[in-house]
Design a protein around this motif. Structure first.
Motif: not given
Length: 232
Positions: A131-140, A224-232
Motif C-alpha cells: 500500500v506504500a508503493i501503490g498496490m493492493t495486497v492480494p487476498q491470498s 483461484d480468484g486472482l484473475a478476477a481480483e487483478f486480471g490475467g
C-alpha cells in the motif's frame, strides 16, 4: 548464473537464494527455488529444508520491472507463481526453516511467513509494503499473513505497510526467534537438524495440514480468484 544453490548436509537440504542483488522473486528465481524443492522432495534422505537469503536480504519481493513492463500477462504469471510457491512451502512434506539472513519485504515477507520455523536477526526488517508503493495486497497474501501474525500486527501490516524489526518482528509473528546476524543461517540449520532427527515426517505433514486447513483453503481460494481480483 543460477540464482539458487542447493546443498545437503546429513538430512538437511539448504536452499540459498542469491541473485547478487536483492533476491527478487522473478520467474527465474521461482523456477530455481521450485527445482531445488523438487530435489529435496524426491530425496528419501532429506528430512528438513532450510531456505536462506544472501547477506543483504531474504528477498525484496517480486520483480517490479516485470510489473512495470506493460506485459500484464507476465506480471500476473509472476504474481501467481510466487503465491503458489508460498502455498507449496506451507504444505511441504518436511519441515521448512527460513533463515532470514536479511530483510523480508513485500513478496519476501510472504515467503518468510510460509516457513514452519523462522529465524531472524535484530536488524532484519519485515514489511508488506504494497500500500506504500501503490498496490493492493492480494487476498491470498493477506491470508498468508493472517495465518502467522498477531491480529494487531496483521492489521498494521496489511493496511498501513508497517515495518517490523528485530524483537518487534518476533513478537508480531514474523519470525520465531532472533539471533545475532552472523548466526542466523547456522541456527536455522541447527533447528532443521533437530526437526530431522526427532519428527516423524508423515505425522508432521498430516498434523500441520490439519492445523492450517482453514488458512490453506483461504489461500487457495485467493489464488483461484486472482484473475478476477487483478486480471490475467
Amino acid at each position: 548464473m543460477s540464482t539458487v544453490t542447493y546443498a545437503v548436509t546429513d538430512a538437511v537440504a539448504t536452499i540459498t537464494l542469491d541473485d547478487g542483488k536483492v533476491n527478487v522473486l522473478s520467474p527465474t528465481m521461482q523456477e530455481n527455488i521450485n527445482a531445488a524443492l523438487d530435489q529435496a522432495e524426491q530425496s528419501d534422505g532429506v528430512k528438513a529444508v532450510v531456505i536462506a537469503g544472501n547477506n543483504r536480504v531474504l528477498s525484496a519481493g517480486f520483480d517490479l520491472a516485470i510489473f512495470g513492463s506493460g506485459d500484464a500477462a507476465a506480471g500476473f504469471a509472476m504474481l501467481r507463481g510466487g503465491i503458489e510457491l508460498d502455498l507449496r512451502l506451507l504444505r511441504f512434506p518436511v519441515p521448512v526453516v527460513i533463515a532470514a539472513t536479511g530483510h523480508a519485504i513485500a513478496g519476501g515477507s510472504f515467503l518468510l511467513c510460509s516457513g514452519d520455523h523462522r529465524v531472524g536477526s535484530p536488524t532484519m526488517r519485515c514489511q508488506a509494503n504494497e500500500v506504500a508503493i501503490g498496490m493492493t495486497v492480494p487476498q491470498s497474501c493477506i491470508e498468508i499473513l493472517r495465518l502467522r501474525l498477531t491480529n494487531s500486527a496483521f492489521q498494521r501490516a496489511v493496511g498501513l505497510a508497517a515495518t517490523f524489526t528485530g524483537e518487534e518482528a518476533r513478537a508480531a509473528g514474523w519470525v520465531d526467534e532472533i539471533v545475532d546476524q552472523e548466526h542466523v543461517l547456522s541456527r536455522a540449520q541447527e533447528v532443521a537438524a533437530g526437526f530431522a532427527a526427532t519428527l516423524h515426517t508423515q505425522h508432521h505433514l498430516a498434523s500441520k495440514l490439519k492445523a492450517r486447513a482453514g488458512g490453506l483453503a483461504a489461500i487457495q481460494a485467493g489464488i483461484d480468484g486472482l484473475a478476477a481480483e487483478f486480471g490475467g
